[in-house]
Design an enzyme around this catalytic site. Structure first.
Site, PDB file in Angstrom:
ATOM      1  N   GLY A  20      89.997  66.312  54.323  1.00  0.00           N
ATOM      2  CA  GLY A  20      89.180  67.176  53.465  1.00  0.00           C
ATOM      3  C   GLY A  20      89.486  66.883  52.007  1.00  0.00           C
ATOM      4  N   SER A  94      92.098  61.303  53.265  1.00  0.00           N
ATOM      5  CA  SER A  94      91.487  60.280  54.143  1.00  0.00           C
ATOM      6  C   SER A  94      89.965  60.303  54.019  1.00  0.00           C
ATOM      7  CB  SER A  94      91.943  60.420  55.596  1.00  0.00           C
ATOM      8  OG  SER A  94      92.115  61.751  56.030  1.00  0.00           O
TER       9      SER A  94
END
Ligand SMILES: Nc1ncnc2c1ncn2[C@@H]1O[C@H](COP(=O)(O)OP(=O)(O)O)[C@@H](O)[C@H]1O
Ligand SMILES: [Mg+2]
Length: 189
Positions: A20, A94
């Site tokens: 996130g 990520s």
């Protein structure tokens, strides 16, 4: 299960991968899930992207290639730990689907739980606990996810947390319930 069974209980190894935006609540949620798992006597390794940037990934910057390499390394470390039988939590932006897919591909199917910690950019930016969004908006930070570097939301996360509607504690319970439903964690009852 027979309560008198003298054999040690075995815990299936798995990874919970929190992805996130910066400020979405990944680290907060990972800490709560860690606490909830420890309360059930499941030891965990909590790998936080920010902490790893002070060691394993200290040579990397924030352009696309560096972000990719950072996630590749975290995925490889995760694989080693899961292969050794551990439960691993990863909290890292990520941002790229390809990197998360590669990390997933290293783990046995069913043992990679992707948790999308979802808040709109304006909410993450308003939280701005480290003041990084402000620096990025002012042009003092480049390649900042959500500002001048993309975030690709997961298309099929195992758990999709609405981190505006849910407080961290309830979000943690949601993750635990999904582990039970996936057969990775014994039901408490
Ligand atoms: N579910 C939530 N609801 C409201 N505020 C939250 C929630 N989760 C985290 N926060 C707050 O948002 C900020 C960012 O959380 P953090 O876990 O550091 O995000 P990340 O690790 O994704 O960058 C912190 O100030 C934290 O207290
Ligand atoms: Mg964090």
């Amino acid at each position: 299960m027979n309560a008198d069974d003298p054999r040690p209980k075995t815990q299936t190894p798995f990874v919970i991968w929190f992805t996130g935006l910066s400020g979405s609540g990944k680290s907060t949620l990972a800490s709560i899930v860690e606490e909830l798992l420890r309360a059930r006597e499941v030891p965990v390794h909590n790998l936080d992207g920010d902490a790893l940037r002070r060691g394993l990934n200290q040579d990397l910057g924030y352009d696309d290639d560096a972000r990719d390499e950072s996630i590749r390394r975290i995925g490889e470390v995760t694989r080693i730990l899961v292969d050794a039988g551990h439960v691993v939590l990863v909290a890292a932006i990520s941002p790229f689907e390809s990197g998360r897919k590669r990390a997933r591909s290293l783990i046995e199917p069913g043992r990679f739980i992707e948790v999308f910690v979802d808040v709109p950019l304006d909410v993450a930016e308003a939280r701005d606990p480290k003041g990084l969004y402000r620096l990025a908006r002012e042009g003092h930070l480049t390649n900042f996810t959500g500002i001048d570097s993309p975030y690709e939301p997961p298309s099929h996360p195992e758990v999709h947390v609405d981190a505006v509607a849910l407080n961290p504690r309830d979000a943690g319970e949601l993750v635990i319930a999904s582990l039970e439903a996936a057969g990775l964690l014994a039901n408490r009852s």
